[in-house]
Every structure is written in C-alpha cells, then in structure tokens.
Design an enzyme around this catalytic site. Structure first.
Site, PDB file in Angstrom:
ATOM      1  N   CYS A 117      43.674  45.992  41.588  1.00 57.63           N
ATOM      2  CA  CYS A 117      43.886  45.061  42.699  1.00 57.63           C
ATOM      3  C   CYS A 117      45.230  44.342  42.553  1.00 57.63           C
ATOM      4  O   CYS A 117      46.273  44.945  42.763  1.00 57.63           O
ATOM      5  CB  CYS A 117      42.714  44.097  42.826  1.00 57.63           C
ATOM      6  SG  CYS A 117      42.660  43.261  44.435  1.00 57.63           S
ATOM      7  N   HIS A 225      38.215  47.762  42.966  1.00 57.70           N
ATOM      8  CA  HIS A 225      37.718  47.097  41.756  1.00 57.70           C
ATOM      9  C   HIS A 225      36.730  47.992  41.006  1.00 57.70           C
ATOM     10  O   HIS A 225      35.510  47.843  41.147  1.00 57.70           O
ATOM     11  CB  HIS A 225      37.052  45.765  42.118  1.00 57.70           C
ATOM     12  CG  HIS A 225      38.017  44.676  42.430  1.00 57.70           C
ATOM     13  ND1 HIS A 225      38.430  43.746  41.495  1.00 57.70           N
ATOM     14  CD2 HIS A 225      38.684  44.380  43.578  1.00 57.70           C
ATOM     15  CE1 HIS A 225      39.300  42.920  42.051  1.00 57.70           C
ATOM     16  NE2 HIS A 225      39.473  43.279  43.317  1.00 57.70           N
ATOM     17  N   GLU A 227      35.912  47.866  37.947  1.00 55.16           N
ATOM     18  CA  GLU A 227      35.177  47.184  36.880  1.00 55.16           C
ATOM     19  C   GLU A 227      33.745  46.841  37.300  1.00 55.16           C
ATOM     20  O   GLU A 227      32.873  46.619  36.455  1.00 55.16           O
ATOM     21  CB  GLU A 227      35.924  45.919  36.437  1.00 55.16           C
ATOM     22  CG  GLU A 227      35.880  44.756  37.401  1.00 55.16           C
ATOM     23  CD  GLU A 227      36.957  44.778  38.475  1.00 55.16           C
ATOM     24  OE1 GLU A 227      37.288  43.714  39.013  1.00 55.16           O
ATOM     25  OE2 GLU A 227      37.468  45.876  38.795  1.00 55.16           O
TER      26      GLU A 227
END
Length: 254
Positions: A117, A225, A227
């Site tokens: 990001c 994202h 994660e």
C-alpha cells in the site's frame, strides 16, 4: 548439537501515531508481524521510522529485509516534485526521510524489500515516480478506499480482480494471471519510476503490482494488503513465503 539457525530479521517500517490522542508512539499492525513470523518464517522487528533515531546503514546491518507497511499518512508530494494540496491528505515526513533512501539502498545492494500500500507507493517514489493524490477523483476510476464502516472482515474483504502480466514475476509467484484482492488506498501510481515494472492492474487501470527491473534482490510490491489472513489467503501466502525465502538467502549470503 548445533544451535538452530536464527530466523532472518525483517525490519517492519512502523508509523507515527498518538495513542489516546496525546501519547506519541511508533506503531505497527499486529497482522504485519504475524505475516512475517508465521508465513515468511522470519523475526519481525518494528522500526521507528524517524531519522532522529535510526540510520540507514544501521538498519541494513541489523535487518535482512524490510516490510514497508501501509499507513494513513501519504508520501509528501514534494518528494516527487509536486505541490501539497488538501487532496494529498496527512503526511509523515519522518517516515519519508527513512524509507525513500532505504528503498534505494536496498535496491542497489540486493537486500529484500516488500512494499504494501503506502510501501508500494514509496518504492515508486524512491525510484523517481509520481502519485495521484486521489484515485477516485479521476475519470473512469473506481473508489479504492477502505469502506468507512463495518468490521475488519468487511473492510479487508476482497474487492476486485487484478490482471497480472503473463509470464511475469507475479504470474510466477502466484500461478495465475488474475487474482482477487482487497482495496484500502486513496492514492496510486501516476507515472512509474525508473526501472519500475508494472505487472498488475485493477479493472480501472490502476497499477496494483510492481517490481524493480534488474534489481539483484526481491523488490515485489503490491497496492493491496496481503498481510490480512496471510496464512490462509492463496494470493497473500505465496508473496510472504517468497519474501521470507529471499530474506533467508540474503542472510545466508552475509
């Protein structure tokens, strides 16, 4: 018995925050640490991204790779030759001062970096690229911002497909030429920096996956994202696994 080889150290670039509105803190999302530890198989180390406290060479000596995380502040437009406007939002000039030279140094040395990001945008700016202040204001573009309401599951839900270059790095890592990702960003790449190769696009043409051409190390970066649910998501897991493998190779080469 020989002691187990220590895990490679991944420096997680943190963000500056005010806890309870008045206590200055350097913070990092737990999901970033979890992805580094549980999927990449590395030791997560939160970095206070402020040049008053850390130096680039020190960080590179201590860490085997760096995770450039997302964050609400944006890269300051002066870093890519443009004037600040209200559309650019909030900034973190201390983080800019650490990450941009760090990216360039890691690219040159072959030290692994993984941009997410804001981190994706930092890699582009570090290599001389520019950013749009607000994607959703451009004709024909969708709103890529995080939904304002709802649970984390709803905010980080998969939102749109990303088309990947056939035969490219991300096709190789993910085994597909189209994947579905979440979307929690307001800004995006306007012009790619020198050696920045765009290999992923949202349906509206917004760049979503990049790497640095001819870099000696891992430089894959994504606008989404990964994660979030990195241990189980079929797109996220291979990215963190590849990042971890690159950090292990770099650590072994020292």
């Amino acid at each position: 018995m020989h002691p187990a080889r220590p895990r490679p150290v991944i420096g997680i670039i943190g963000n500056s925050n005010l806890l309870n509105g008045d206590y200055p803190a350097h913070t990092g999302g737990t999901m970033n640490s979890a992805a580094v530890a549980e999927v990449a198989g590395c030791l997560p180390l939160l970095i206070p991204a402020d040049p008053r406290y850390v130096r680039i060479e020190e960080l590179m000596a201590v860490c085997d790779g760096f995770l450039l995380t997302g964050g609400r502040p944006n890269v300051h437009p002066s870093e890519y030759g443009e004037e600040e406007t209200p559309a650019h939002g909030a900034f973190d000039r201390s983080r800019d001062a650490v990450t941009l030279p760090l990216v360039r140094a890691c690219v040159a040395r072959g030290q692994p970096i993984f941009g997410i990001c804001r981190g994706f945008q930092e890699v582009n700016v570090a290599m001389g690229g520019t950013l749009y202040p607000e994607i959703r204001d451009l004709p024909g573009r969708m709103n890529h911002r995080m939904p304002p309401d709802g649970s984390l599951d709803e905010k980080f839900a998969l939102r749109h497909p990303v088309r990947l270059t056939e035969g490219g790095l991300f096709h190789h890592l993910l085994g597909a030429t189209e994947v579905r990702v979440n979307s929690l960003h307001g800004q995006g790449i306007k012009t790619p920096g020198a050696r920045i190769v765009i290999e992923g696009w949202a349906p509206d043409g917004t760049p979503e996956a990049i790497h640095v051409k001819d870099a000696p190390g891992f430089t894959a970066s994504v606008q989404w994202h990964p994660e979030w649910h990195a241990d189980s998501d079929p797109v996220s897991r291979p990215l963190f696994e590849a990042f971890g493998a690159a950090a292990r190779a770099f650590a072994a080469s020292r």
